[in-house]
Design a protein around this motif. Structure first.
Motif, PDB file in Angstrom:
ATOM      1  N   GLY A   1      -1.597   5.440   3.285  1.00 54.72           N
ATOM      2  CA  GLY A   1      -1.249   4.367   2.357  1.00 54.72           C
ATOM      3  C   GLY A   1       0.233   4.278   2.048  1.00 54.72           C
TER       4      GLY A   1
ATOM      5  N   ASP B   1      -2.478   0.571  -4.117  1.00 50.56           N
ATOM      6  CA  ASP B   1      -3.226   0.698  -2.867  1.00 50.56           C
ATOM      7  C   ASP B   1      -2.326   1.097  -1.709  1.00 50.56           C
ATOM      8  OD1 ASP B   1      -5.957  -0.334  -3.718  1.00 50.56           O
ATOM      9  OD2 ASP B   1      -4.638  -1.945  -4.397  1.00 50.56           O
ATOM     10  N   ALA B   2      -1.049   0.739  -1.824  1.00 52.37           N
ATOM     11  CA  ALA B   2      -0.090   1.114  -0.783  1.00 52.37           C
ATOM     12  C   ALA B   2       1.289   1.244  -1.418  1.00 52.37           C
ATOM     13  CB  ALA B   2      -0.058   0.060   0.331  1.00 52.37           C
TER      14      ALA B   2
ATOM     15  N   LEU C   1      -4.012  -3.195   4.262  1.00 50.79           N
ATOM     16  CA  LEU C   1      -4.764  -3.577   3.064  1.00 50.79           C
ATOM     17  C   LEU C   1      -6.009  -4.380   3.429  1.00 50.79           C
ATOM     18  CD1 LEU C   1      -1.852  -4.427   0.591  1.00 50.79           C
ATOM     19  CD2 LEU C   1      -3.314  -2.387   0.612  1.00 50.79           C
TER      20      LEU C   1
ATOM     21  N   VAL D   1       0.686  -3.152  -4.547  1.00 48.74           N
ATOM     22  CA  VAL D   1       1.642  -2.423  -3.710  1.00 48.74           C
ATOM     23  C   VAL D   1       2.861  -2.035  -4.540  1.00 48.74           C
ATOM     24  CG1 VAL D   1       2.987  -2.438  -1.576  1.00 48.74           C
ATOM     25  CG2 VAL D   1       0.920  -3.838  -1.738  1.00 48.74           C
TER      26      VAL D   1
ATOM     27  N   LYS E   1      -5.007  -6.540  -4.400  1.00 49.61           N
ATOM     28  CA  LYS E   1      -4.431  -5.252  -3.983  1.00 49.61           C
ATOM     29  C   LYS E   1      -3.055  -5.074  -4.628  1.00 49.61           C
ATOM     30  CE  LYS E   1      -7.621  -4.399  -0.759  1.00 49.61           C
ATOM     31  NZ  LYS E   1      -8.494  -3.233  -0.713  1.00 49.61           N
TER      32      LYS E   1
ATOM     33  N   HIS F   1      -0.604 -10.224  -2.469  1.00 48.92           N
ATOM     34  CA  HIS F   1      -0.755  -8.902  -3.083  1.00 48.92           C
ATOM     35  C   HIS F   1       0.083  -8.823  -4.357  1.00 48.92           C
ATOM     36  CE1 HIS F   1      -2.637  -7.958   0.685  1.00 48.92           C
ATOM     37  NE2 HIS F   1      -1.512  -8.153   1.367  1.00 48.92           N
TER      38      HIS F   1
ATOM     39  N   ASP G   1       0.254  -5.258   4.988  1.00 45.78           N
ATOM     40  CA  ASP G   1      -0.711  -6.349   4.849  1.00 45.78           C
ATOM     41  C   ASP G   1      -1.944  -6.087   5.723  1.00 45.78           C
ATOM     42  OD1 ASP G   1      -1.583  -8.958   4.006  1.00 45.78           O
ATOM     43  OD2 ASP G   1      -1.037  -9.678   6.007  1.00 45.78           O
TER      44      ASP G   1
END
Lengths: 474, 285
Positions: free
Chosen positions: A421, A220-221, A453, A134, A132, A155, A450
């Motif tokens: 997100g 993703d975030a 995700l 971030v 993922k 991540h 966290d």
């Protein structure tokens, strides 16, 4: 704690306090009662296991002490120096009920500096990658803590910084004499060693929007920790005269751009002789003490309430007093007076008295009619606070901001914004606060990100609020 | 790091006028007419704002034109093709408001201000406007970007203070001639020295022609944090970096702005003299 002589340090930018020696740290650590229910930890916004790290100090196992702190706080060298411990952990210390509380902040600084003296900090084993991505927007205390948390969860983390150096307010705002920039750089280097990417000169909202980071760059975030850096001015006549600087400008020139070394550094700063800093917080103290160090004969704090109400840390106020800062309390500026060339030559003020407490709980300052007087001044530095920068609001139409431009979040525990997100915390949510509260928000958001995700759960910002709790019947 | 792909010296005499074509894909992709970047010419150097003179999103390049008037621009000018600029951040500021105006759009550029007005003329033309550009310089050798402005405009008028090229006189004379000659002007955009912008705005004011002035004030961060760039517009304090750089030219307090621009003259002179004699950060480039 040992410190440089006040007269000497008022003329240099080296650290005011020189830190505990090992003997001092041992003596201080032994004062800790090792409470079973540590109220100090409850008083800490990031819940540092304080008795545990202090016990490790008494055992002279400093590596263990650092590791204990770093479980919840990756910035001990910073927080040990700039946290308002007297209002947080130390205010809850049981020893403090009868005697001086244990100097938790100084002990934290001691072990962080011990670690620095040992060479490179050990890098923990790389966690399993989650795949993922971030984006952490802003590299102030909140962003750094959040990035550190997420990289250790496996991540991929990319930090975006608008300026050319990472650290946010830690590098542009807080002066060298209170927080050496080498310490901040060390923390940033550590994050990069852990695997975080850093993109400086990258203005999120301009170079790329939040939407583009998510939709096109496939993050993703996103964590937004951009602070609230837009300076407020006093809204009095003469405010745009030459010689009026926002505290941010004055401090940025000096700290980030190293203007105190001009002309050996390229960015200049004026060495004014009579400087009035308006405001009473830590930023005001940093500004007025900087003015002294740049050679001011008279450096004043102009504050509309009394000494008791000064919002700055007590230690900073005392340091300022010892260095020769003059406090013009119960005084408010009404007009900046300029000469024919457009430069400041005076500050017209009015005396104040304190009335009944206002909404903030502090006694409201009231103007004494006809008490106006003029201070002979050649520079005025408003340090009366900062607000939200409009850059993100202008370019993130699908995220909610409140009337004052701050980002709306679900609650401080999750930091979830109204855009799926995207998380936010620190000053851009709460308005200007402290380094440690921003760090706390960064840690909370790290945990929330966290979790998001792994489960993808979000909230409905449009859902009606839950019914108010009904008071239990007697 | 931002690589310099091309270097062109428009004016070889000092203070030189130099143009760089810089590889900056993310900035090029986001750039809109009217925006600027903050450039640091050397590590430890000043943050200086430069308006983007052209961009190519496909090639991932931006063009920067500057005159070596101070130590930092002199340092920047020493960089050669193939070398890199350590820091370029942006694009910053609000883009120019582009629409189809009722009447011609007049782009007025003075001196080095011709370069930043180029993307605005281009965008105004692309939006379907009839674009008339008025380019002014002290003398012929200081005239830059003429060919590009001819491509970006329908008509180009040129003035020089000494009459060495085009019509002798100021851009204000040409603008007044245009208006009095019956050209319907829907909007004017002006970039150049502050005094030239002030008088250009004075020309259009009685005719109530919307006039946008792109201001270049002292900046440190360029992102809304320091407030050094503040200017009074219509009685209110505005930040050039986030509220601008373009403002209603009829509402700008140009006199205050000019006074604020002079704040660091002694320091600028000291730095320039040191740079000329190879001291300070000038040693490192």
């Amino acid at each position: 704690m040992p410190e440089q002589n006040a007269k000497v340090r008022a003329k240099n930018f080296q650290q005011v306090t020189t830190g505990y020696t090992e003997e001092m740290a041992q003596l201080e650590a032994q004062r800790c009662l090792q409470c079973k229910k540590p109220t100090c930890t409850i008083g800490c916004p990031v819940s540092v296991p304080i008795p545990e790290f202090i016990k490790a100090i008494t055992e002279k196992d400093y590596a263990k002490a650092v590791a204990a702190i770093k479980r919840t706080n990756l910035l001990p060298a910073v927080c040990g120096r700039v946290c308002p411990q007297e209002m947080q952990c130390e205010s809850k210390c049981v020893v403090g009920k009868k005697n001086e509380p244990v100097a938790i902040g100084r002990l934290e600084r001691f072990v962080a500096d011990w670690e620095a003296s040992q060479g490179a900090a050990p890098v923990p084993p790389t966690p399993k990658k989650t795949g993922k991505k971030v984006a952490v927007v802003g590299t102030g205390p909140g962003g750094l803590i959040c990035a550190g948390y997420l990289i250790q969860k496996g991540h991929d983390v990319t930090m975006f910084e608008a300026l050319h150096k990472a650290g946010g307010v830690l590098v542009y705002g807080i002066p060298e004499f209170r927080l050496p920039k080498a310490i901040v750089q060390r923390e940033v280097d550590y994050l990069i060693k852990l695997g975080c990417q850093l993109k400086t000169d990258f203005v999120v909202g301009k170079t790329r929007t939040i939407g583009q980071l998510m939709d096109e760059d496939k993050f993703d975030a996103v964590y937004i920790g951009v602070g609230a850096g837009l300076p407020w001015f006093m809204d009095v006549p003469g405010e745009n005269l030459n010689g009026v600087y926002s505290a941010n400008e004055y401090l940025t020139r000096n700290n980030l751009m190293k203007a105190f070394e001009f002309p050996n550094a390229d960015t200049p700063i004026k060495r004014h002789k009579n400087v009035a800093v308006v405001g009473g917080g830590n930023v005001a103290m940093d500004s007025v003490r900087t003015a002294l160090r740049l050679g001011a004969d008279n450096a004043y704090i102009v504050y509309r309430r009394g000494m008791e109400e000064l919002p700055a840390r007590k230690e900073e106020i005392e340091h300022a007093q010892h260095e020769g800062v003059q406090f013009k309390i119960l005084t408010a500026p009404v007009k900046v007076i300029g000469n024919k060339d457009g430069w400041v030559e005076g500050l017209e003020c009015v005396e104040m008295e304190l009335g009944e407490p206002d909404a903030s709980g502090r006694r409201r300052p009231i103007e004494k009619k006809g008490s106006n007087f003029v201070m002979k001044i050649d520079a005025v530095i408003p340090a009366i606070g900062t607000g939200a920068n409009p850059l993100l609001a202008m370019t993130t139409p699908d995220m909610q901001f409140n009337k004052r431009g701050y980002i709306v979040t679900e609650n401080p525990q999750t930091g979830r914004t109204t855009k799926k997100g995207v998380f936010a915390g620190g000053d851009i949510v709460t308005g200007a606060a402290t380094v440690i509260s921003a760090a706390g928000a960064g840690r909370q958001a790290g945990m929330a990100i966290d979790k998001y995700l792994s489960d993808g759960e979000w909230w409905d910002p449009n859902a009606p609020p839950p019914p108010a709790a009904v008071p239990a019947a007697k | 790091m931002f690589e310099i792909l091309e270097k062109k010296v428009w004016l070889p005499e000092e203070p030189r006028i130099v143009e760089f074509l810089v590889k900056a894909p993310e900035i090029a992709r986001a750039h809109r007419a009217g925006q600027f970047v903050i450039v640091i010419p050397v590590e430890g150097g000043e943050r200086i704002p430069l308006t983007i003179a052209d961009s190519d999103a496909k090639a991932g390049t931006i063009s920067l034109v500057f005159q070596e008037v101070g130590a930092s621009t002199m340092l920047l000018g020493r960089l050669e093709k193939g070398q890199t600029i350590p820091h370029v951040a942006g694009p910053l500021g609000k883009p120019t408001h582009i629409e189809k105006f009722d009447g011609a759009v007049v782009c007025v550029g003075g001196g080095i201000g011709v370069a930043p007005i180029h993307p605005i003329a281009k965008a105004m033309k692309a939006a379907g406007n009839h674009v008339i550009s008025i380019l002014g310089a002290r003398s012929k050798n200081l005239m830059i970007y003429e060919e590009r402005m001819k491509t970006a405009s329908h008509e180009v008028k040129i003035t020089t203070d000494d009459g060495s090229y085009g019509a002798k006189g100021f851009v204000t004379d040409a603008l007044k001639g245009l208006i009095d000659g019956g050209t319907k002007v829907g909007c004017a955009v002006v970039i150049g020295p502050p005094i030239m912008m002030k008088f250009t705005c004075k020309v259009t004011e009685p005719y109530k022609i919307p006039t946008f002035a792109s201001l270049n004030t002292i900046m440190v961060d360029g992102t809304g944090m320091c407030g050094a760039c503040r200017v009074t517009v219509g009685g209110k304090t505005k930040f050039v970096c986030v509220d601008g750089p373009e403002f209603d030219g009829h509402a700008v307090d140009f006199d205050e702005m000019m006074a604020r621009q002079r704040q660091y003259l002694p320091e600028e002179k000291l730095a320039k003299d040191r740079c000329a004699s190879g001291r300070g950060t000038c040693q490192t480039v």
